[in-house]
Design a protein around this motif. Sequence first.
Motif, PDB file in Angstrom:
ATOM      1  N   CYS A 225     -27.579 -35.673 -94.827  1.00 11.07           N
ATOM      2  CA  CYS A 225     -27.544 -36.911 -95.609  1.00 11.07           C
ATOM      3  C   CYS A 225     -26.427 -37.808 -95.100  1.00 11.07           C
ATOM      4  N   ALA A 226     -26.751 -39.089 -94.881  1.00  9.88           N
ATOM      5  CA  ALA A 226     -25.768 -40.048 -94.378  1.00  9.88           C
ATOM      6  C   ALA A 226     -25.995 -41.391 -95.039  1.00  9.88           C
ATOM      7  N   VAL A 227     -24.962 -42.219 -95.002  1.00  7.06           N
ATOM      8  CA  VAL A 227     -25.100 -43.594 -95.459  1.00  7.06           C
ATOM      9  C   VAL A 227     -24.827 -44.531 -94.280  1.00  7.06           C
ATOM     10  N   ALA A 228     -25.689 -45.501 -94.099  1.00 10.83           N
ATOM     11  CA  ALA A 228     -25.459 -46.607 -93.168  1.00 10.83           C
ATOM     12  C   ALA A 228     -25.218 -47.841 -94.007  1.00 10.83           C
ATOM     13  N   PHE A 229     -24.102 -48.498 -93.793  1.00 12.76           N
ATOM     14  CA  PHE A 229     -23.812 -49.704 -94.571  1.00 12.76           C
ATOM     15  C   PHE A 229     -23.220 -50.766 -93.670  1.00 12.76           C
ATOM     16  N   GLY A 230     -23.485 -52.016 -94.039  1.00 12.72           N
ATOM     17  CA  GLY A 230     -22.998 -53.122 -93.233  1.00 12.72           C
ATOM     18  C   GLY A 230     -22.518 -54.255 -94.110  1.00 12.72           C
ATOM     19  N   PHE A 231     -21.618 -55.040 -93.576  1.00  9.31           N
ATOM     20  CA  PHE A 231     -21.026 -56.133 -94.351  1.00  9.31           C
ATOM     21  C   PHE A 231     -20.482 -57.168 -93.390  1.00  9.31           C
ATOM     22  N   GLU A 232     -20.290 -58.366 -93.897  1.00  8.24           N
ATOM     23  CA  GLU A 232     -19.683 -59.412 -93.087  1.00  8.24           C
ATOM     24  C   GLU A 232     -19.133 -60.511 -93.965  1.00  8.24           C
ATOM     25  N   GLU A 233     -17.930 -60.954 -93.644  1.00  9.49           N
ATOM     26  CA  GLU A 233     -17.382 -62.199 -94.159  1.00  9.49           C
ATOM     27  C   GLU A 233     -17.306 -63.145 -92.967  1.00  9.49           C
ATOM     28  N   MET A 234     -18.217 -64.101 -92.927  1.00  8.23           N
ATOM     29  CA  MET A 234     -18.301 -65.012 -91.792  1.00  8.23           C
ATOM     30  C   MET A 234     -17.606 -66.327 -92.091  1.00  8.23           C
ATOM     31  N   GLN A 235     -17.305 -67.047 -91.038  1.00  6.95           N
ATOM     32  CA  GLN A 235     -16.705 -68.370 -91.154  1.00  6.95           C
ATOM     33  C   GLN A 235     -17.776 -69.427 -90.930  1.00  6.95           C
ATOM     34  N   PRO A 236     -17.581 -70.632 -91.446  1.00  7.88           N
ATOM     35  CA  PRO A 236     -18.564 -71.708 -91.215  1.00  7.88           C
ATOM     36  C   PRO A 236     -18.663 -72.042 -89.726  1.00  7.88           C
ATOM     37  N   GLY A 237     -19.818 -72.592 -89.339  1.00 10.73           N
ATOM     38  CA  GLY A 237     -19.974 -73.089 -87.977  1.00 10.73           C
ATOM     39  C   GLY A 237     -20.661 -72.103 -87.048  1.00 10.73           C
ATOM     40  N   ALA A 238     -20.898 -72.558 -85.818  1.00  4.97           N
ATOM     41  CA  ALA A 238     -21.604 -71.756 -84.817  1.00  4.97           C
ATOM     42  C   ALA A 238     -20.758 -70.580 -84.366  1.00  4.97           C
ATOM     43  N   LEU A 239     -21.441 -69.501 -83.974  1.00 10.37           N
ATOM     44  CA  LEU A 239     -20.743 -68.311 -83.501  1.00 10.37           C
ATOM     45  C   LEU A 239     -20.090 -68.580 -82.158  1.00 10.37           C
ATOM     46  N   GLY A 240     -18.888 -68.067 -82.007  1.00 14.73           N
ATOM     47  CA  GLY A 240     -18.159 -68.189 -80.739  1.00 14.73           C
ATOM     48  C   GLY A 240     -17.299 -66.971 -80.514  1.00 14.73           C
ATOM     49  N   THR A 241     -16.608 -66.928 -79.402  1.00 16.55           N
ATOM     50  CA  THR A 241     -15.765 -65.780 -79.094  1.00 16.55           C
ATOM     51  C   THR A 241     -14.432 -65.872 -79.818  1.00 16.55           C
ATOM     52  N   HIS A 242     -13.896 -64.724 -80.166  1.00 16.54           N
ATOM     53  CA  HIS A 242     -12.563 -64.643 -80.760  1.00 16.54           C
ATOM     54  C   HIS A 242     -11.544 -64.132 -79.745  1.00 16.54           C
ATOM     55  N   TRP A 243     -11.989 -63.915 -78.500  1.00 15.47           N
ATOM     56  CA  TRP A 243     -11.123 -63.294 -77.497  1.00 15.47           C
ATOM     57  C   TRP A 243     -11.137 -64.118 -76.214  1.00 15.47           C
ATOM     58  N   ASP A 244     -10.327 -65.151 -76.186  1.00 12.79           N
ATOM     59  CA  ASP A 244     -10.288 -66.042 -75.034  1.00 12.79           C
ATOM     60  C   ASP A 244      -9.337 -65.571 -73.934  1.00 12.79           C
ATOM     61  N   ASP A 245      -8.633 -64.463 -74.183  1.00 11.72           N
ATOM     62  CA  ASP A 245      -7.640 -63.991 -73.221  1.00 11.72           C
ATOM     63  C   ASP A 245      -8.165 -62.876 -72.327  1.00 11.72           C
TER      64      ASP A 245
END
Length: 389
Positions: free
Chosen positions: A102-122
């Motif tokens: 027996c297992a649980v798969a769960f997912g969640f997200e707190e997103m920001q407004p606007g189009a998706l982009g990278t958070h890692w520019d370095d």
Amino acid sequence: MNNVIVAGVGMTKFCKPGQQEPYRVMAANAIKDAITDAGINVSQIEQGFASYIYGDSTCGQHAFYDVAQSGIPIINVNNNCSSGSTALYLARQAILSGEIECAVAFGFEEMQPGALGTHWDDRESPFERVNKVYDQFDIPNAPIALRAFGAAGRYYMEKYNVSRDIFAQVAVKSRSHAVNNPLSLFTKPISVEDVLNDKVIFDNYMTRTMACPPTCGAAAAILCSERFAQKHNIKNGVKILGQAMATDTQASWQDPILSVGAGMTANAAEKAFNIAGISPQDIDVIELHDCFTTNEVISYEALGLCGEGEAIKLISDNDHTYGGKFVIGPSGGLMSKGHPIGATGIAQCAELTWHLRGQAGKRQVAGAKLALQHNVGLGGAVVVTIYGK
């Protein structure tokens, strides 16, 4: 006993960024609902797989601890937009291995407004390969998801000599389904004219209503073995009849359609159908990855619901909605229900579980016996899952 059972599901109502509860609260509520739905005790869960892409490491533990601090393994999963289905994939594998029941798969997200982009520019981006495709095809610069699915839509129109109306018709269909889903973000009907006259967001053809909104929310599913289901008298379970994951091949970089996962989708679908021992034409209800209406059209063909270039006929014949061959996106899909990335794949599982149980309310697909789930993440991964009563 080779089938894994979806014993219980739960999800929160999706909402716009800024209106959400903390991810910890949303996820815990979804998990509690899934446990109640399955009719089990949290102490019977042996492993957890937590899906999200925006958050620090071990957010999965932080969320699960609001439900129980039972010392079980919690694995945090990040596979872009296919993260939720990847969590389901891993939970199913763990059960099939015999390691757990027996297992649980769960997912969640707190997103920001606007189009998706990278958070890692370095550091180097995993999208370098895919961006090279768009440079070759003279695709305008834009945030990666918008550029990718916008390019695919333009290429599709040129290749098959269709107008952007095809994508507007899909948006109208999705919203008409969402009207009957109390957990959907958008429930107001729209017309083709509304879609075409909306704000243009890419390449003079794609409008805002052809793109899914950034969304916050959570979902959870309890998976178990058939033996566990029998032992604990779980009567309302849904079987996972087939499931497969695929990633990119060299062919993915040939054109914009393949670069957004059409090849991965075809590969995963073929494997999943073979495992289940059925064909695409046997499916009754589908939740697919309509992050943009362009991708819904492309996915019809990649999943084998129609032939190459024949999506326009499937749409004009109304074979993508109630009364046709398939009901696609009865929840309203990502377009209308919302797309909180980590939760999306598991929310798709919940929706299809309700239909196979006959618990989908006004949007119930009558007599649904077989369901298909399709979830794409750029970069890339596709998971296709087939469920049966």
